[in-house]
Design an enzyme around this catalytic site. Structure first.
Site, PDB file in Angstrom:
ATOM      1  N   CYS A  80     -31.155  42.205   9.711  1.00 17.08           N
ATOM      2  CA  CYS A  80     -31.677  43.275  10.091  1.00 17.08           C
ATOM      3  C   CYS A  80     -33.283  43.267   9.607  1.00 17.08           C
ATOM      4  CB  CYS A  80     -31.087  44.790   9.658  1.00 17.08           C
ATOM      5  SG  CYS A  80     -31.693  46.096  10.076  1.00 17.08           S
ATOM      6  N   CYS A 129     -34.152  48.461   3.944  1.00 15.52           N
ATOM      7  CA  CYS A 129     -33.522  49.301   2.893  1.00 15.52           C
ATOM      8  C   CYS A 129     -32.895  48.890   1.769  1.00 15.52           C
ATOM      9  CB  CYS A 129     -32.023  50.162   3.923  1.00 15.52           C
ATOM     10  SG  CYS A 129     -32.639  50.507   5.366  1.00 15.52           S
ATOM     11  N   CYS A 179     -29.191  47.725   0.919  1.00 10.20           N
ATOM     12  CA  CYS A 179     -28.435  47.280   2.115  1.00 10.20           C
ATOM     13  C   CYS A 179     -28.335  45.502   2.028  1.00 10.20           C
ATOM     14  CB  CYS A 179     -28.895  47.527   3.564  1.00 10.20           C
ATOM     15  SG  CYS A 179     -27.785  46.798   4.788  1.00 10.20           S
ATOM     16  N   CYS A 228     -15.703  53.288  14.155  1.00 12.15           N
ATOM     17  CA  CYS A 228     -17.075  53.372  13.775  1.00 12.15           C
ATOM     18  C   CYS A 228     -17.747  52.087  13.916  1.00 12.15           C
ATOM     19  CB  CYS A 228     -17.241  54.129  12.258  1.00 12.15           C
ATOM     20  SG  CYS A 228     -16.532  55.636  12.157  1.00 12.15           S
ATOM     21  N   CYS A 232     -17.525  56.005  17.590  1.00 11.95           N
ATOM     22  CA  CYS A 232     -18.968  56.345  16.632  1.00 11.95           C
ATOM     23  C   CYS A 232     -19.891  55.116  16.619  1.00 11.95           C
ATOM     24  CB  CYS A 232     -18.474  56.952  15.316  1.00 11.95           C
ATOM     25  SG  CYS A 232     -20.031  57.221  14.304  1.00 11.95           S
ATOM     26  N   CYS A 286     -23.141  62.266  12.822  1.00 10.98           N
ATOM     27  CA  CYS A 286     -22.654  61.963  11.826  1.00 10.98           C
ATOM     28  C   CYS A 286     -23.737  61.699  10.680  1.00 10.98           C
ATOM     29  CB  CYS A 286     -21.665  60.797  11.929  1.00 10.98           C
ATOM     30  SG  CYS A 286     -21.189  60.070  10.605  1.00 10.98           S
ATOM     31  N   ARG A 298     -16.944  63.207   4.466  1.00 14.81           N
ATOM     32  CA  ARG A 298     -16.329  61.730   4.284  1.00 14.81           C
ATOM     33  C   ARG A 298     -16.583  61.031   2.815  1.00 14.81           C
ATOM     34  NH1 ARG A 298     -17.909  59.517   8.673  1.00 14.81           N
ATOM     35  NH2 ARG A 298     -16.277  60.516   9.653  1.00 14.81           N
TER      36      ARG A 298
HETATM   37  N1  SAM Z   1     -28.690  50.163  10.870  1.00 15.29           N
HETATM   38  C1  SAM Z   1     -28.149  51.294  10.955  1.00 15.29           C
HETATM   39  C2  SAM Z   1     -28.825  52.478  10.219  1.00 15.29           C
HETATM   40  O1  SAM Z   1     -29.253  52.024   9.000  1.00 15.29           O
HETATM   41  O2  SAM Z   1     -29.028  53.434  10.751  1.00 15.29           O
HETATM   42  C3  SAM Z   1     -26.498  51.487  10.569  1.00 15.29           C
HETATM   43  C4  SAM Z   1     -25.898  50.565   9.569  1.00 15.29           C
HETATM   44  S1  SAM Z   1     -26.291  51.176   7.787  1.00 15.29           S
HETATM   45  C5  SAM Z   1     -25.435  49.914   6.952  1.00 15.29           C
HETATM   46  C6  SAM Z   1     -25.256  52.616   7.709  1.00 15.29           C
HETATM   47  C7  SAM Z   1     -25.343  53.526   6.512  1.00 15.29           C
HETATM   48  O3  SAM Z   1     -24.357  52.751   5.328  1.00 15.29           O
HETATM   49  C8  SAM Z   1     -26.755  53.690   5.757  1.00 15.29           C
HETATM   50  O4  SAM Z   1     -27.416  54.511   6.028  1.00 15.29           O
HETATM   51  C9  SAM Z   1     -26.180  53.960   4.325  1.00 15.29           C
HETATM   52  O5  SAM Z   1     -26.041  55.029   4.146  1.00 15.29           O
HETATM   53  C10 SAM Z   1     -24.740  53.072   4.207  1.00 15.29           C
HETATM   54  N2  SAM Z   1     -24.923  52.119   3.323  1.00 15.29           N
HETATM   55  C11 SAM Z   1     -25.529  50.739   3.606  1.00 15.29           C
HETATM   56  N3  SAM Z   1     -25.160  49.920   2.663  1.00 15.29           N
HETATM   57  C12 SAM Z   1     -24.702  50.470   1.442  1.00 15.29           C
HETATM   58  C13 SAM Z   1     -24.437  50.371   0.434  1.00 15.29           C
HETATM   59  N4  SAM Z   1     -24.878  49.219  -0.348  1.00 15.29           N
HETATM   60  N5  SAM Z   1     -23.938  51.341  -0.550  1.00 15.29           N
HETATM   61  C14 SAM Z   1     -23.587  52.486  -0.038  1.00 15.29           C
HETATM   62  N6  SAM Z   1     -23.988  52.819   1.185  1.00 15.29           N
HETATM   63  C15 SAM Z   1     -24.586  51.889   1.922  1.00 15.29           C
HETATM   64 FE1  SF4 Z   2     -30.629  47.719   8.605  1.00 13.93          FE
HETATM   65 FE2  SF4 Z   2     -29.076  47.888   6.618  1.00 13.93          FE
HETATM   66 FE3  SF4 Z   2     -31.102  49.614   7.049  1.00 13.93          FE
HETATM   67 FE4  SF4 Z   2     -29.112  49.675   8.816  1.00 13.93          FE
HETATM   68  S1  SF4 Z   2     -29.121  50.111   6.551  1.00 13.93           S
HETATM   69  S2  SF4 Z   2     -31.401  49.802   9.024  1.00 13.93           S
HETATM   70  S3  SF4 Z   2     -28.566  47.650   8.675  1.00 13.93           S
HETATM   71  S4  SF4 Z   2     -31.341  47.258   6.498  1.00 13.93           S
END
Ligand code: SAM
Ligand code: SF4
Ligand code: DTB
Length: 324
Positions: free
Chosen positions: A49, A53, A56, A93, A125, A185, A257
């Site tokens: 990606c 973040c 992530c 989802c 979703c 959501c 959730r």
């Molecule tokens: N790329 C898209 C986005 O960011 O909108 C969707 C996927 S992203 C993985 C969805 C959500 O998963 C993030 O906004 C975050 O809240 C949650 N998430 C991701 N990694 C996580 C982690 N290591 N621990 C807890 N929540 C996590």
């Molecule tokens: Fe990309 Fe992970 Fe951020 Fe979603 S949470 S935008 S998958 S880096």
């Protein structure tokens, strides 16, 4: 409802028994407190990606070993929907590690996935990153039930976690989702080194969306080696329960959730979260890239006398909230 941060802090900081009592009252007034929505996650596009973040595993900016793959085939997702349904889930989802949908052909594949999932009788979703208003409209026409787009943390803390997009970008996509008539959501993550004030700020931002999100995922950080938050100080579990209880009181009609992070939680902590008003979980043995309790959940729910939401109840809930 127009609430200030002070109003929210006054709830969040209540003596614990008082906070839980109020959350239980609100929960009972608006939901069957024994019923839990079961959602199955499917990572339809994994890794690489472009966003950064800090929490992530799928960001190309961090060095994490995960299985990476391009967009799945429609049939794979259709199979996942059948399995989810057989296991008792009412919602699938689908998450894609994208900044947003860029490629027309891939976006059309996702639209077809949405139609197939709905065709199986499940709610659909997706979370695809940032959307244009046209993309939101097309997702609505394909029958999408909900779009997941989290605010993740307070506006002040956001820029410490993510540098490749802003809190305002998130609000813009949320606006497109709402304008297309798709239910929202939207929640966040706790345990990223934020202060209590940040958690209150996140809850304030969520309740201020007006109407608040129909579904509010509260994730506890799953610390992932190789990400900047790998060594984040673990959150006091009672803070998680306070967040859930406050979300329940502030957003009476929403599904709250208990999302990522259950794998590392005791049954007692999860039980407290359900008592405090959580009424939805992710089922199955995987989230996107990390493990989830899987089979163990049947025993957990049974031991607490809780049960999964039925398809019929999901349909009634959609009608009640004016959702697809
Ligand atoms: N790329 C898209 C986005 O960011 O909108 C969707 C996927 S992203 C993985 C969805 C959500 O998963 C993030 O906004 C975050 O809240 C949650 N998430 C991701 N990694 C996580 C982690 N290591 N621990 C807890 N929540 C996590
Ligand atoms: Fe990309 Fe992970 Fe951020 Fe979603 S949470 S935008 S998958 S880096
Ligand atoms: C959400 O709020 N939590 C889900 C879903 N929306 C997409 C994702 C949790 C991901 C947990 C970390 C992982 O498995 O990579």
């Amino acid at each position: 409802m127009s609430l200030t941060r002070d109003d929210i802090r006054a709830i969040y900081d209540l003596p614990f028994p008082e906070l839980i009592r109020r959350a239980m009252e609100v929960h009972r007034a608006h939901h069957d407190p024994l019923q839990v929505q079961l959602c199955q996650l499917e990572n339809i596009k994994s890794g690489r990606c472009p966003e950064d973040c800090a929490y992530c595993a799928q960001s190309a900016h961090h060095d994490v070993e995960i299985e990476e793959y391009g967009l799945e085939q429609v049939e794979e997702v259709h199979d996942a929907a059948r399995r989810a349904r057989e296991s008792g889930a009412t919602r699938l989802c689908m998450g894609a590690a994208w900044r947003g949908p860029r490629n027309r052909k891939e976006f059309e594949t996702v639209l077809e996935m949405v139609r197939r999932v709905r065709g199986e009788g499940l709610e659909a979703c997706v979370t695809l990153g940032m959307l244009t208003s046209e993309q939101a409209q097309e997702l609505a026409e394909a029958g999408l039930t909900a779009y997941n787009h989290n605010l993740d943390t307070s506006p002040e803390h956001y820029a410490k976690i993510i540098h490749t997009h802003t809190f305002e970008d998130r609000l813009e996509t949320i606006g497109h989702v709402r304008a297309a008539g798709i239910s929202l959501c939207c929640g966040g993550i706790v345990g990223m080194g934020e202060t209590r004030e940040d958690r209150i700020g996140l809850l304030h931002a969520l309740v201020s969306l007006d109407p608040p999100p129909e579904s509010v995922p509260i994730n506890r950080l799953v610390p992932i080696p190789g990400t900047p938050l790998a060594d984040a100080e673990p959150l006091d579990p009672i803070e998680l329960v306070r967040c859930i209880a406050t979300a329940r009181i502030l957003m009476p009609l929403s599904r709250v959730r208990l999302s990522a992070g259950r794998q590392g939680m005791t049954r007692e902590l999860q039980a407290l979260c359900f008592v405090a008003g959580a009424n939805s979980i992710f089922t199955g043995d995987r989230l996107l890239t990390t493990p989830n309790p899987g089979e163990g959940d049947q025993g957990l729910l049974a031991s607490l006398g809780l049960r999964g939401e039925t398809e019929q109840e999901a349909a009634e809930e959609r009608a009640r909230l004016g959702m697809r």
